[in-house]
Design a protein around this motif. Structure first.
Motif, PDB file in Angstrom:
ATOM      1  N   PRO A 117      -8.797 -11.876 -18.682  1.00 34.78           N
ATOM      2  CA  PRO A 117      -9.879 -11.560 -19.632  1.00 34.78           C
ATOM      3  C   PRO A 117     -10.905 -10.612 -19.010  1.00 34.78           C
ATOM      4  O   PRO A 117     -11.065 -10.560 -17.786  1.00 34.78           O
ATOM      5  N   GLY A 118     -11.570  -9.872 -19.887  1.00 35.85           N
ATOM      6  CA  GLY A 118     -12.712  -9.068 -19.473  1.00 35.85           C
ATOM      7  C   GLY A 118     -12.400  -7.715 -18.871  1.00 35.85           C
ATOM      8  O   GLY A 118     -13.256  -7.114 -18.212  1.00 35.85           O
ATOM      9  N   ILE A 119     -11.198  -7.194 -19.087  1.00 34.67           N
ATOM     10  CA  ILE A 119     -10.849  -5.883 -18.544  1.00 34.67           C
ATOM     11  C   ILE A 119     -11.463  -4.784 -19.413  1.00 34.67           C
ATOM     12  O   ILE A 119     -11.441  -4.849 -20.638  1.00 34.67           O
ATOM     13  N   ASP A 120     -12.004  -3.758 -18.770  1.00 38.76           N
ATOM     14  CA  ASP A 120     -12.523  -2.589 -19.474  1.00 38.76           C
ATOM     15  C   ASP A 120     -11.377  -1.921 -20.225  1.00 38.76           C
ATOM     16  O   ASP A 120     -10.327  -1.624 -19.629  1.00 38.76           O
ATOM     17  N   LEU A 121     -11.541  -1.701 -21.517  1.00 38.07           N
ATOM     18  CA  LEU A 121     -10.464  -1.141 -22.327  1.00 38.07           C
ATOM     19  C   LEU A 121     -10.002   0.226 -21.821  1.00 38.07           C
ATOM     20  O   LEU A 121      -8.846   0.603 -21.999  1.00 38.07           O
ATOM     21  N   ASN A 122     -10.900   0.971 -21.196  1.00 41.30           N
ATOM     22  CA  ASN A 122     -10.526   2.290 -20.682  1.00 41.30           C
ATOM     23  C   ASN A 122      -9.522   2.192 -19.537  1.00 41.30           C
ATOM     24  O   ASN A 122      -8.760   3.143 -19.298  1.00 41.30           O
ATOM     25  N   SER A 123      -9.534   1.080 -18.834  1.00 43.88           N
ATOM     26  CA  SER A 123      -8.612   0.916 -17.707  1.00 43.88           C
ATOM     27  C   SER A 123      -7.350   0.151 -18.099  1.00 43.88           C
ATOM     28  O   SER A 123      -6.494  -0.109 -17.252  1.00 43.88           O
ATOM     29  N   LEU A 124      -7.235  -0.189 -19.388  1.00 43.13           N
ATOM     30  CA  LEU A 124      -6.107  -0.986 -19.847  1.00 43.13           C
ATOM     31  C   LEU A 124      -4.752  -0.327 -19.565  1.00 43.13           C
ATOM     32  O   LEU A 124      -3.846  -0.988 -19.035  1.00 43.13           O
ATOM     33  N   PRO A 125      -4.559   0.957 -19.892  1.00 40.68           N
ATOM     34  CA  PRO A 125      -3.248   1.574 -19.612  1.00 40.68           C
ATOM     35  C   PRO A 125      -2.858   1.485 -18.140  1.00 40.68           C
ATOM     36  O   PRO A 125      -1.705   1.176 -17.818  1.00 40.68           O
ATOM     37  N   GLU A 126      -3.807   1.749 -17.264  1.00 39.51           N
ATOM     38  CA  GLU A 126      -3.513   1.696 -15.832  1.00 39.51           C
ATOM     39  C   GLU A 126      -3.129   0.289 -15.399  1.00 39.51           C
ATOM     40  O   GLU A 126      -2.173   0.101 -14.631  1.00 39.51           O
ATOM     41  N   ARG A 127      -3.845  -0.712 -15.909  1.00 42.40           N
ATOM     42  CA  ARG A 127      -3.566  -2.095 -15.517  1.00 42.40           C
ATOM     43  C   ARG A 127      -2.188  -2.550 -16.016  1.00 42.40           C
ATOM     44  O   ARG A 127      -1.471  -3.261 -15.312  1.00 42.40           O
ATOM     45  N   ILE A 128      -1.833  -2.145 -17.220  1.00 37.35           N
ATOM     46  CA  ILE A 128      -0.516  -2.496 -17.750  1.00 37.35           C
ATOM     47  C   ILE A 128       0.575  -1.808 -16.937  1.00 37.35           C
ATOM     48  O   ILE A 128       1.605  -2.404 -16.602  1.00 37.35           O
ATOM     49  N   SER A 129       0.344  -0.551 -16.592  1.00 35.70           N
ATOM     50  CA  SER A 129       1.319   0.213 -15.809  1.00 35.70           C
ATOM     51  C   SER A 129       1.572  -0.413 -14.446  1.00 35.70           C
ATOM     52  O   SER A 129       2.694  -0.398 -13.941  1.00 35.70           O
ATOM     53  N   ILE A 130       0.533  -0.974 -13.850  1.00 40.42           N
ATOM     54  CA  ILE A 130       0.682  -1.599 -12.534  1.00 40.42           C
ATOM     55  C   ILE A 130       1.692  -2.749 -12.589  1.00 40.42           C
ATOM     56  O   ILE A 130       2.581  -2.872 -11.744  1.00 40.42           O
ATOM     57  N   GLY A 131       1.553  -3.593 -13.609  1.00 38.76           N
ATOM     58  CA  GLY A 131       2.474  -4.723 -13.754  1.00 38.76           C
ATOM     59  C   GLY A 131       3.895  -4.288 -14.032  1.00 38.76           C
ATOM     60  O   GLY A 131       4.852  -4.829 -13.457  1.00 38.76           O
ATOM     61  N   LEU A 132       4.064  -3.279 -14.893  1.00 43.14           N
ATOM     62  CA  LEU A 132       5.393  -2.791 -15.229  1.00 43.14           C
ATOM     63  C   LEU A 132       6.018  -2.049 -14.050  1.00 43.14           C
ATOM     64  O   LEU A 132       7.219  -2.162 -13.788  1.00 43.14           O
ATOM     65  N   SER A 133       5.194  -1.321 -13.315  1.00 45.80           N
ATOM     66  CA  SER A 133       5.685  -0.615 -12.122  1.00 45.80           C
ATOM     67  C   SER A 133       6.242  -1.589 -11.098  1.00 45.80           C
ATOM     68  O   SER A 133       7.240  -1.299 -10.424  1.00 45.80           O
ATOM     69  N   ALA A 134       5.596  -2.741 -10.961  1.00 43.95           N
ATOM     70  CA  ALA A 134       6.040  -3.731  -9.985  1.00 43.95           C
ATOM     71  C   ALA A 134       7.452  -4.226 -10.301  1.00 43.95           C
ATOM     72  O   ALA A 134       8.266  -4.438  -9.396  1.00 43.95           O
ATOM     73  N   ILE A 135       7.744  -4.389 -11.585  1.00 47.92           N
ATOM     74  CA  ILE A 135       9.087  -4.809 -11.989  1.00 47.92           C
ATOM     75  C   ILE A 135      10.102  -3.712 -11.675  1.00 47.92           C
ATOM     76  O   ILE A 135      11.158  -3.970 -11.081  1.00 47.92           O
ATOM     77  N   PHE A 136       9.793  -2.480 -12.056  1.00 51.06           N
ATOM     78  CA  PHE A 136      10.707  -1.376 -11.766  1.00 51.06           C
ATOM     79  C   PHE A 136      10.873  -1.171 -10.261  1.00 51.06           C
ATOM     80  O   PHE A 136      11.960  -0.840  -9.783  1.00 51.06           O
ATOM     81  N   ARG A 137       9.803  -1.373  -9.500  1.00 52.12           N
ATOM     82  CA  ARG A 137       9.893  -1.206  -8.047  1.00 52.12           C
ATOM     83  C   ARG A 137      10.817  -2.269  -7.440  1.00 52.12           C
ATOM     84  O   ARG A 137      11.600  -1.979  -6.539  1.00 52.12           O
ATOM     85  N   PHE A 138      10.710  -3.488  -7.937  1.00 54.35           N
ATOM     86  CA  PHE A 138      11.608  -4.558  -7.494  1.00 54.35           C
ATOM     87  C   PHE A 138      13.057  -4.182  -7.773  1.00 54.35           C
ATOM     88  O   PHE A 138      13.939  -4.352  -6.915  1.00 54.35           O
ATOM     89  N   PHE A 139      13.324  -3.647  -8.955  1.00 55.61           N
ATOM     90  CA  PHE A 139      14.674  -3.213  -9.304  1.00 55.61           C
ATOM     91  C   PHE A 139      15.146  -2.093  -8.373  1.00 55.61           C
ATOM     92  O   PHE A 139      16.288  -2.102  -7.898  1.00 55.61           O
TER      93      PHE A 139
END
Length: 201
Positions: A84-106
């Motif tokens: 909770p409480g994430i600045d909406l402007n940083s939302l794309p970057e934060r989502i990308s970080i989580g998705l990148s971690a999955i692709f990096r594991f692969f």
């Protein structure tokens, strides 16, 4: 988790880890039925009796590799949930970080990924579990006000898993895209769509 072989000290753990690594390569390259215990131990410079100290059978070592993949993927999915409480402007970057971690594991574990995501009989179940985890994240994030309330997050989650699956094979494993670039493009597509913003022209 399925029961694993007993620990045999530092040297034994190295042998066990080597067997897992080589078995992952063999299963990923040859498939389950064409992989032989004799081939695994030969490449590991170990004996078949040593193999059976740690694994009851070929099925046992294969199942352990599947479990390793399943557990790590589940962990990464849980870690990707937005707090909770994430600045909406940083939302794309934060989502990308989580998705990148999955692709990096692969990308760092291509053999394990081929086994858990494509070869194993449980692969469809694993993908369903991934979709379920993503859906839970999205619903939680939806409740936090990050996304439109009328979006069916089940559809979004299943669409994401399909995209992840296909791009892993055709872009990531072919080394045509990095984990970060794939994540960024997917996030941009889902958050901003394909229609040109006329105001930006």
């Amino acid at each position: 988790m399925r029961q694993r072989g007993r620990k045999k000290g530092a040297s034994g753990e190295l042998s066990r880890a080597r067997l897992l690594t080589i078995a992952a390569e063999e299963f990923a390259q040859k498939g389950y039925y064409e992989t032989k215990v004799s081939s695994i131990v030969k490449r590991a410079n170990l004996t078949q009796p040593t193999f059976y100290l740690y694994f009851q059978s070929k099925e046992a070592i294969f199942n352990e590799l599947v479990d390793m993949f399943r557990e790590k993927l589940s962990e990464l999915t849980k870690q990707s949930r937005l707090e909770p409480g994430i600045d909406l402007n940083s939302l794309p970057e934060r989502i990308s970080i989580g998705l990148s971690a999955i692709f990096r594991f692969f990308a760092e574990n291509p053999n394990l990924t081929r086994i858990g995501f494509f070869i194993a009989a449980d692969s469809e179940i694993i993908k369903e579990q991934l979709a379920s985890g993503i859906k839970e994240n999205l619903i939680s994030e939806q409740e936090e006000g990050y996304f439109h309330a009328d979006i069916d997050m089940c559809i979004v989650a299943k669409s994401l898993v399909g995209i992840i699956e296909r791009l892993t094979l055709t872009k990531l494993f072919q080394e045509l895209k990095s984990p970060e670039s794939l994540a960024n493009e997917i996030v941009n597509l889902f958050l901003y769509g394909m229609i040109l913003d006329k105001e930006s022209c």
